[in-house]
Motif scaffolding. Structure first.
Motif, mmCIF file in Angstrom:
data_model
loop_
_atom_site.group_PDB
_atom_site.id
_atom_site.type_symbol
_atom_site.label_atom_id
_atom_site.label_comp_id
_atom_site.label_asym_id
_atom_site.label_seq_id
_atom_site.Cartn_x
_atom_site.Cartn_y
_atom_site.Cartn_z
ATOM 1 N N ALA A 102 -7.993 -8.479 -47.713
ATOM 2 C CA ALA A 102 -8.020 -7.079 -48.116
ATOM 3 C C ALA A 102 -9.222 -6.348 -47.526
ATOM 4 O O ALA A 102 -9.172 -5.139 -47.268
ATOM 5 N N ALA A 103 -10.314 -7.083 -47.299
ATOM 6 C CA ALA A 103 -11.524 -6.486 -46.732
ATOM 7 C C ALA A 103 -11.453 -6.366 -45.219
ATOM 8 O O ALA A 103 -12.384 -5.848 -44.594
ATOM 9 N N GLY A 104 -10.366 -6.863 -44.618
ATOM 10 C CA GLY A 104 -10.175 -6.691 -43.193
ATOM 11 C C GLY A 104 -10.605 -7.854 -42.328
ATOM 12 O O GLY A 104 -10.697 -7.713 -41.099
ATOM 13 N N TYR A 105 -10.834 -9.032 -42.935
ATOM 14 C CA TYR A 105 -11.271 -10.179 -42.138
ATOM 15 C C TYR A 105 -10.072 -10.914 -41.535
ATOM 16 O O TYR A 105 -8.966 -10.905 -42.082
ATOM 17 N N THR A 106 -10.320 -11.562 -40.415
ATOM 18 C CA THR A 106 -9.305 -12.382 -39.754
ATOM 19 C C THR A 106 -9.994 -13.601 -39.160
ATOM 20 O O THR A 106 -11.213 -13.751 -39.250
ATOM 21 N N LEU A 107 -9.211 -14.484 -38.558
ATOM 22 C CA LEU A 107 -9.736 -15.656 -37.867
ATOM 23 C C LEU A 107 -9.340 -15.552 -36.401
ATOM 24 O O LEU A 107 -8.155 -15.473 -36.074
ATOM 25 N N GLN A 123 -11.001 -22.948 -47.942
ATOM 26 C CA GLN A 123 -10.041 -22.060 -48.580
ATOM 27 C C GLN A 123 -10.720 -21.609 -49.852
ATOM 28 O O GLN A 123 -10.905 -22.384 -50.779
ATOM 29 N N HIS A 124 -11.118 -20.351 -49.923
ATOM 30 C CA HIS A 124 -11.980 -19.897 -51.002
ATOM 31 C C HIS A 124 -11.275 -18.883 -51.885
ATOM 32 O O HIS A 124 -10.604 -17.993 -51.410
ATOM 33 N N THR A 125 -11.447 -19.011 -53.171
ATOM 34 C CA THR A 125 -11.105 -17.946 -54.088
ATOM 35 C C THR A 125 -12.206 -17.868 -55.104
ATOM 36 O O THR A 125 -12.842 -18.860 -55.427
ATOM 37 N N GLY A 126 -12.458 -16.703 -55.645
ATOM 38 C CA GLY A 126 -13.467 -16.616 -56.677
ATOM 39 C C GLY A 126 -14.228 -15.321 -56.646
ATOM 40 O O GLY A 126 -13.965 -14.427 -55.861
ATOM 41 N N PRO A 127 -15.202 -15.177 -57.544
ATOM 42 C CA PRO A 127 -15.919 -13.930 -57.702
ATOM 43 C C PRO A 127 -16.652 -13.533 -56.440
ATOM 44 O O PRO A 127 -17.259 -14.335 -55.753
ATOM 45 N N ARG A 176 -14.493 -16.559 -38.353
ATOM 46 C CA ARG A 176 -14.194 -15.397 -39.200
ATOM 47 C C ARG A 176 -14.822 -14.138 -38.608
ATOM 48 O O ARG A 176 -15.975 -14.120 -38.205
ATOM 49 N N ALA A 177 -14.046 -13.057 -38.548
ATOM 50 C CA ALA A 177 -14.536 -11.785 -38.026
ATOM 51 C C ALA A 177 -13.836 -10.650 -38.765
ATOM 52 O O ALA A 177 -12.729 -10.819 -39.285
ATOM 53 N N ALA A 213 -7.396 -13.785 -50.570
ATOM 54 C CA ALA A 213 -6.833 -12.433 -50.650
ATOM 55 C C ALA A 213 -7.906 -11.368 -50.530
ATOM 56 O O ALA A 213 -7.695 -10.313 -49.907
ATOM 57 N N ALA A 214 -9.085 -11.633 -51.097
ATOM 58 C CA ALA A 214 -10.172 -10.654 -51.011
ATOM 59 C C ALA A 214 -10.653 -10.494 -49.576
ATOM 60 O O ALA A 214 -10.947 -9.380 -49.126
ATOM 61 N N ASP A 215 -10.752 -11.605 -48.842
ATOM 62 C CA ASP A 215 -11.151 -11.541 -47.439
ATOM 63 C C ASP A 215 -10.151 -10.712 -46.627
ATOM 64 O O ASP A 215 -10.531 -9.856 -45.823
#
Length: 374
Positions: free
Chosen positions: A352-357, A8-12, A330-331, A348-350
């Motif tokens: 917003a960029a269109g990624y899913t699992l 579970q990632h958040t960050g720059p 992840r795709a 949230a960044a993932d």
């Protein structure tokens, strides 16, 4: 609890790996099996020169081990955790969690010369590049395995940075890699600090005994001379309860949300959240891009999630946990749309960029294209 990330990632965004994903399975020979505790071993694998680029890794990444056994196969993801004196080594730390799991096999039967099926390194956990910054790391139990190499790499790369590590464990005997961290401390005595907090063993100071709660965390931060700001980053790894306690305390204390990165080692204790997307018998056409190759498959009524369908034509598609926690599947959604169930791997960044699992998603459109290489 696996000695493996469930991401579970958040960050720059600066620490994200933008290179195309390396896929496939490789049978690598075991060169060392070192017992760390009664229930934990460190496994070192030999990477031939021809695969050196494939298995090049950065601190915070993980590999998936595929273990074949009677009745089926097990897949487990493990942080790459090289020793401080050999940061390029491919080593994982494995803990016994169940009588029939891979950890039991690793502790009881695995030996030098055996081979393991391993995927190339992947993952997006890591420290931002902050020249002269203060990196504050909080580990719970086996959560030390990605953080220890991250600490060493930061100290070696930036002679002006500081690294402070808090390791929450049950007893002193459970403190994985403490000897290696001591070596790192000796090498960077003025810039590296390690504090141990023992939940089931009394120490002279109350501050270092018991569980980490918000008041204790704030006292530890004060002891380490930590201040929120653009030159301070936080990396957390451990079980859900500890990570959420630390994260919420840090943000309430003043740390910007994008300065706090985390990786879960277990979703145990997490709120159940929404169930996987409901099966609507939509027979969508799913196009998948993996390893530079494109395949097309149609969702069938028996397919609970996209991963089930893709696996029929592409058995090499990466996955491990099937519960939305490791992030291996992840795709990026290139066209069409999906409904995503409960997951802990994408921030949230993932999203917003269109990624899913693939293991937690179902198509929401009749045609869908996923890029696993993105």
């Amino acid at each position: 609890m696996n000695t493996a990330p469930v991401a579970q990632h958040t960050g720059p965004a600066a620490v994200r790996d933008t290179a195309a994903r390396r896929t496939g399975w490789f049978r690598l020979p075991v060169t060392r099996v070192d017992r760390l505790t009664a229930d934990t071993v460190a496994i070192t694998l030999d990477v031939p020169e021809a695969l050196a680029e494939t298995f090049a890794h950065r601190p915070g990444q993980h590999v998936v081990v595929r273990h074949r056994r009677p009745g089926g196969e097990l897949r487990r993801s493990y942080s790459v955790c090289p020793p401080p004196d050999d940061p390029a080594a491919l080593r994982v730390v494995v803990q016994r969690n169940s009588p029939d799991g891979f950890g039991t096999y690793a502790l009881s039967a695995l030996a030098r010369g055996d081979r393991l099926e391993v995927s190339p390194p992947g993952g997006h956990f890591g420290l931002p590049d902050i020249a002269g910054g203060h990196h504050v790391l909080v580990a719970g139990g086996c959560g030390i395995t990605p953080l220890a190499p991250m600490a060493g790499a930061a100290l070696r790369a930036d002679p002006d940075c500081r690294v402070s590590l808090v390791h929450a464990v049950r007893t002193a005997q459970d403190a994985l890699l403490s000897d290696e961290l001591a070596v790192l401390k000796d090498a960077f005595v003025d810039r590296f600090t390690v504090l141990y907090v023992l939940s089931r063993e009394r120490r002279e100071s109350e501050l270092f005994s018991g569980r980490i709660d918000p008041p204790k965390l704030l006292r530890l931060l004060a002891l380490l001379d930590v201040a929120p700001g653009p030159a301070t980053s936080f990396a957390l790894c451990g079980p859900y309860g500890l990570i959420e306690t630390v994260r919420t305390t840090l943000t309430a204390w003043g740390a910007p949300e994008d300065a706090v990165r985390s990786e879960l080692f277990s979703a145990a204790g997490a709120p159940p959240g929404p169930a996987p997307a409901a099966v609507d018998n939509r027979q969508s056409r799913v196009t998948s891009v993996l390893g530079g190759r494109t395949s097309v498959v149609t969702m069938q009524p028996q397919d609970d999630v996209i991963l089930d369908a893709v696996l029929r034509h592409r058995p090499e598609v990466p996955y491990a946990c099937r519960d939305g926690v490791c992030g291996s599947c992840r795709a990026k959604v290139v066209s069409g749309a999906v409904t995503l169930g409960r997951q802990h791997a994408l921030d949230a960044a993932d999203l917003a960029a269109g990624y899913t699992l693939a293991c937690r998603a179902r198509p929401r459109t009749d045609d869908l294209t996923l890029d696993f290489d993105a």
